[in-house]
Design a protein around this motif. Structure first.
Motif, PDB file in Angstrom:
ATOM      1  N   SER A  14       0.835  -1.213   0.000  1.00  0.00           N
ATOM      2  CA  SER A  14       0.000   0.000   0.000  1.00  0.00           C
ATOM      3  C   SER A  14       0.864   1.255   0.000  1.00  0.00           C
ATOM      4  O   SER A  14       0.405   2.342  -0.380  1.00  0.00           O
ATOM      5  CB  SER A  14      -0.928   0.020   1.216  1.00  0.00           C
ATOM      6  N   ARG A  73       7.182  -9.048   7.314  1.00  0.00           N
ATOM      7  CA  ARG A  73       6.538  -8.974   8.632  1.00  0.00           C
ATOM      8  C   ARG A  73       7.277  -9.877   9.601  1.00  0.00           C
ATOM      9  O   ARG A  73       7.699 -10.978   9.229  1.00  0.00           O
ATOM     10  CB  ARG A  73       5.062  -9.373   8.542  1.00  0.00           C
ATOM     11  N   GLN A 116       3.026  -9.386  -2.361  1.00  0.00           N
ATOM     12  CA  GLN A 116       1.651  -8.897  -2.514  1.00  0.00           C
ATOM     13  C   GLN A 116       1.473  -8.278  -3.889  1.00  0.00           C
ATOM     14  O   GLN A 116       2.436  -7.853  -4.524  1.00  0.00           O
ATOM     15  CB  GLN A 116       1.361  -7.797  -1.485  1.00  0.00           C
TER      16      GLN A 116
HETATM   17  N1  PHE Z   1      -2.591  -3.569   2.695  1.00  0.00           N
HETATM   18  C1  PHE Z   1      -3.524  -4.540   3.202  1.00  0.00           C
HETATM   19  C2  PHE Z   1      -2.758  -5.648   3.892  1.00  0.00           C
HETATM   20  O1  PHE Z   1      -1.594  -5.791   3.673  1.00  0.00           O
HETATM   21  C3  PHE Z   1      -4.378  -5.100   2.109  1.00  0.00           C
HETATM   22  C4  PHE Z   1      -5.272  -4.075   1.490  1.00  0.00           C
HETATM   23  C5  PHE Z   1      -4.867  -3.371   0.399  1.00  0.00           C
HETATM   24  C6  PHE Z   1      -6.554  -3.855   1.989  1.00  0.00           C
HETATM   25  C7  PHE Z   1      -5.709  -2.424  -0.197  1.00  0.00           C
HETATM   26  C8  PHE Z   1      -7.381  -2.946   1.429  1.00  0.00           C
HETATM   27  C9  PHE Z   1      -6.984  -2.221   0.342  1.00  0.00           C
HETATM   28  O2  PHE Z   1      -3.303  -6.409   4.659  1.00  0.00           O
END
Ligand code: PHE
Length: 347
Positions: free
Chosen positions: A175, A199, A213
């Motif tokens: 994100s 993580r 991701q």
């Molecule tokens: N960034 C969130 C996660 O890593 C996933 C996510 C991305 C949720 C975009 C909503 C919108 O868990």
């Protein structure tokens, strides 16, 4: 003295007619080893007068060559060291050479590529960011205020910020790329952001300290939750087939409002219940929601004019469902017995 010896040994060598490999070896031991005659004559040469040296230097060298050549010729006939082409024993030179062992794509790359292709057809472009992030891009701009409890959702690795006093993190989600993209551009955007995230979790079959991701972001005028759902429905049907069922559950992320998690019917048991879906028939594959207007504002985008949706999924989870892989550690152990199973998927 030396002259006589050379003449005598020259005659001996010229008369040498080996009849077996043993004869050849005896010749070598007599003349050519470090305690042999050639060496002894050279040692003697060092002791003679300079006049004799001038006279005998060439003769002695010629003698040495004669001894070496005679040995070579004899060896070619009686031992394996042939110099004659026709007598070579190196095997069949017309046989085809050994093949090259080709590598194959990693299953995570295969799946990432497949996901990217699906979204590319919908007009999404690929965008990338940094793996070492600052607090703003990984947290604060995404509405994780400094003491926000949601920071605990993601076990973060912190990195000392070099000569700045600022603490850096290994990004906990892609994100952060959303933020970078929005800061640098104005809508409309349609982008997907693949990348590695970190993580701090104990490594086991179900968790790892890093994984991958793909996040998606769509911002424009009048983007609605219906657009989000339609995009994700399309994605699931393309990836897992028409008969895959989809459901949304309300959820919470600081940077989306409303937020949801999306489940699909288990691809392994087709919804009947198995170990992978913990006998529920459903597996969660992504988080999503409408980008929180505050996040748009944090990145310099007019939230009165624009709205957007975002979603994020773990590539490992999608890959596990596709290939029935049950242990996350396999992805990073580089065991060729695992990796070579994907060889057919080279293209
Ligand atoms: N960034 C969130 C996660 O890593 C996933 C996510 C991305 C949720 C975009 C909503 C919108 O868990």
């Amino acid at each position: 003295m030396l002259q006589e010896k050379i003449t005598q040994y020259t005659q001996e060598i010229e008369a040498f007619k080996p009849s077996s490999a043993e004869d050849v070896e005896a010749f070598r031991l007599k003349f050519l080893v470090s305690k042999g005659i050639v060496k002894a004559l050279f040692d003697e040469f060092k002791t003679v007068s300079s006049e004799e040296k001038r006279a005998l230097g060439k003769v002695l060298n010629a003698f040495k060559q004669l001894a070496e050549q005679s040995y070579k010729d004899a060896a070619a006939e009686y031992t394996g060291g042939h110099t004659d082409r026709n007598k070579r024993t190196e095997g069949d030179l017309t046989l085809p050479g050994p093949g090259f062992a080709l590598g194959s794509r990693h299953p995570l790359s295969l799946v990432r590529k497949e996901i990217v292709e699906i979204f590319k057809k919908l007009g999404f472009v690929v965008s990338e960011g940094k793996e070492i992030e600052d607090d703003w891009h990984n947290f604060t701009a995404l509405n994780f205020a400094p003491e926000h409890p949601a920071r605990d959702m993601q076990d973060t690795f912190f990195v000392k910020g070099g000569d700045t006093s600022e603490d850096l993190v290994l990004r906990t989600h892609t994100s952060s790329v959303q933020v970078r993209l929005m800061e640098m551009n104005q809508p409309p955007f349609r982008a997907i952001m693949p990348g590695r995230v970190y993580r701090n979790e104990a490594i086991s079959a179900r968790a790892h300290c890093f994984f991958h991701q793909i996040e998606g972001l769509y911002v424009d005028e009048n983007v609605s939750f219906a657009d989000l759902k339609q995009t994700l429905y399309h994605f699931v049907k393309e990836l897992y087939g028409e008969d895959t069922k989809v459901r949304f559950r309300p959820s919470y992320f600081p940077f989306t409002e409303p937020s949801a998690e999306m489940d699909i019917s288990c691809t392994i048991c087709k919804g009947k219940g198995c170990q992978l879906c913990k006998h529920s028939g459903w597996v969660e594959i992504l988080g999503c929601g409408m980008v929180d207007p505050q996040v748009l504002e944090n990145c310099g985008i007019d939230s009165q004019k624009y709205s957007g949706f975002a979603f994020g999924m773990g590539i490992e989870r999608i890959t596990n469902l596709k290939y029935e892989i049950r242990d996350l550690r396999l992805f990073s152990e580089n065991d060729v017995r695992f990796l070579s199973q994907f060889e057919t998927e080279l293209i």
